[in-house]
Scaffold this motif. Sequence first.
Motif, mmCIF file in Angstrom:
data_model
loop_
_atom_site.group_PDB
_atom_site.id
_atom_site.type_symbol
_atom_site.label_atom_id
_atom_site.label_comp_id
_atom_site.label_asym_id
_atom_site.label_seq_id
_atom_site.Cartn_x
_atom_site.Cartn_y
_atom_site.Cartn_z
ATOM 1 N N ALA A 136 0.678 -1.286 -0.772
ATOM 2 C CA ALA A 136 0.140 0.077 0.280
ATOM 3 C C ALA A 136 1.188 1.088 0.560
ATOM 4 N N MET A 137 2.014 1.020 0.454
ATOM 5 C CA MET A 137 2.603 2.654 0.736
ATOM 6 C C MET A 137 3.849 2.373 -0.262
ATOM 7 N N ALA A 138 3.874 1.441 -0.834
ATOM 8 C CA ALA A 138 4.809 1.385 -1.921
ATOM 9 C C ALA A 138 3.509 1.689 -3.037
ATOM 10 N N ARG A 139 3.125 1.621 -3.061
ATOM 11 C CA ARG A 139 1.549 1.905 -4.415
ATOM 12 C C ARG A 139 1.736 3.735 -4.324
ATOM 13 N N SER A 140 1.192 4.081 -2.975
ATOM 14 C CA SER A 140 0.517 5.247 -3.186
ATOM 15 C C SER A 140 1.248 6.879 -2.993
ATOM 16 N N VAL A 141 2.302 6.641 -2.947
ATOM 17 C CA VAL A 141 3.536 7.658 -3.554
ATOM 18 C C VAL A 141 3.412 7.521 -5.053
ATOM 19 N N PRO A 142 4.421 6.651 -5.936
ATOM 20 C CA PRO A 142 3.783 6.388 -7.277
ATOM 21 C C PRO A 142 2.762 7.478 -7.030
ATOM 22 N N ALA A 143 1.741 6.572 -6.945
ATOM 23 C CA ALA A 143 0.262 6.969 -7.649
ATOM 24 C C ALA A 143 -0.169 7.905 -6.834
ATOM 25 N N ASN A 144 0.731 8.711 -6.265
ATOM 26 C CA ASN A 144 -0.817 9.221 -5.740
ATOM 27 C C ASN A 144 0.253 11.308 -6.671
ATOM 28 N N ALA A 145 1.327 10.851 -6.326
ATOM 29 C CA ALA A 145 2.127 11.676 -7.305
ATOM 30 C C ALA A 145 1.270 11.012 -9.006
ATOM 31 N N ALA A 146 1.481 10.883 -9.290
ATOM 32 C CA ALA A 146 0.827 10.359 -11.109
ATOM 33 C C ALA A 146 -0.429 11.355 -11.296
ATOM 34 N N CYS A 147 -1.432 11.313 -9.977
ATOM 35 C CA CYS A 147 -2.517 11.567 -9.998
ATOM 36 C C CYS A 147 -2.655 13.134 -10.025
ATOM 37 N N PHE A 148 -2.138 13.562 -8.565
ATOM 38 C CA PHE A 148 -2.353 14.735 -8.512
ATOM 39 C C PHE A 148 -1.296 16.190 -9.653
ATOM 40 N N LEU A 149 -0.413 15.065 -9.722
ATOM 41 C CA LEU A 149 0.989 15.164 -11.494
ATOM 42 C C LEU A 149 -0.455 15.904 -12.409
ATOM 43 N N ALA A 150 -0.666 14.888 -12.501
ATOM 44 C CA ALA A 150 -1.786 14.801 -14.171
ATOM 45 C C ALA A 150 -2.917 16.015 -13.749
ATOM 46 N N TYR A 151 -3.536 16.000 -12.619
ATOM 47 C CA TYR A 151 -4.702 16.621 -12.101
ATOM 48 C C TYR A 151 -4.112 18.406 -12.344
ATOM 49 N N GLU A 152 -3.006 18.403 -11.420
ATOM 50 C CA GLU A 152 -2.471 19.873 -11.750
ATOM 51 C C GLU A 152 -2.316 20.563 -13.379
ATOM 52 N N VAL A 153 -1.520 19.175 -13.919
ATOM 53 C CA VAL A 153 -1.161 19.949 -15.238
ATOM 54 C C VAL A 153 -2.210 20.294 -16.489
ATOM 55 N N THR A 154 -3.420 19.311 -16.284
ATOM 56 C CA THR A 154 -4.762 19.154 -17.051
ATOM 57 C C THR A 154 -5.448 20.961 -16.357
ATOM 58 N N ARG A 155 -5.315 20.629 -15.232
ATOM 59 C CA ARG A 155 -6.377 22.175 -14.715
ATOM 60 C C ARG A 155 -5.446 23.352 -15.354
ATOM 61 N N SER A 156 -3.948 23.090 -14.950
ATOM 62 C CA SER A 156 -3.268 24.643 -15.680
ATOM 63 C C SER A 156 -3.920 24.464 -16.615
ATOM 64 N N SER A 157 -3.596 23.711 -17.745
ATOM 65 C CA SER A 157 -3.851 24.280 -19.367
ATOM 66 C C SER A 157 -4.962 24.437 -19.628
ATOM 67 N N LEU A 158 -6.578 23.870 -18.748
ATOM 68 C CA LEU A 158 -7.594 24.395 -19.028
ATOM 69 C C LEU A 158 -8.116 25.427 -19.135
ATOM 70 N N GLY A 159 -6.766 26.331 -18.231
ATOM 71 C CA GLY A 159 -6.658 27.843 -17.219
ATOM 72 C C GLY A 159 -7.729 28.391 -16.501
#
Length: 297
Positions: free
Chosen positions: A274-297
């Motif tokens: 669970a811990m091994a998953r949480s770091v890369p999975a949530n890093a990917a989630c937040f990065l994808a969210y922030e990049v997409t949100r920023s691109s949408l203005g």
Amino acid sequence: MGDVAKDLTSGTIGGAAQLIVGHPFDTIKVKLQSQPAPLPGQPPKYAGAIDAVKQTIAAEGPRGLYKGMGAPLATVAAMNAVLFTVRGQMEALLRSEPGAPLTVSQQVVCGAGAGVAVSFLACPTELIKCRLQAQSALADSGSAGVAVKYGGPMDVARHVLRSERGVRGLFKGLVPTLAREVPGNAAMFGIYEAVKQYIAGGRDTSKLGRGSLIIAGGLAGAAFWLSVYPTDVVKSVIQVDDYKNPKYTGSISAFRRILASEGVKGVYKGFGPAMARSVPANAACFLAYEVTRSSLG
């Protein structure tokens, strides 16, 4: 595009990234959580996370690590859209003026509110996922449930609706799901904001780079599981418990029986994956969210 639509879109993409990166870890976590307690003098089915990976690949091939992904993949859009949209709307309510950054405490409140909303989607989705992931482990338990073989997510849903009190059966484990999602998301969004503000040196985090977002997202994911992991174990065992011959009468019963039979280690089964998953999975989630949100203005 309005803020709600932006959050819906960004949350969907973030959730897809999280699922693709994290599902194999989640499969191993559930297998370790749901394996039956060994008889006296007998070793457990899985000696640990690495052994569970080896046995899964040997028996089912690499595809076995992605077993049960159909259910969360089908609903990842709705779950993450709800999580990030409710959080976004709560942010808007708590802001002193449009665009003003929030404090860490306010982000904790936003995360808790989002956790309440997402629980009602997460519960039936995870029940289906856990049933599929746990099948091979339950096959050695000797319970009546070994007769049930699910062909896929829809097969699980049909079986539950037909044989386990209809729609109510899909919400088995709702109480521990709420007990996980509310404090877990409060901790996750609070830590995410705290780390971002620490790196930025203040509340304005708009200029942070992707590396900083990855660090903040990874630590946020770790905070989620550190705060609620035993609750997740209880949720998993309740959701895979046999309906006709249940071992547990509720969350407290499950917690007490796990402690009595396996000690404190029992409520931390699968913690490593669970811990091994949480770091890369949530890093990917937040990065994808922030990049997409920023691109949408």
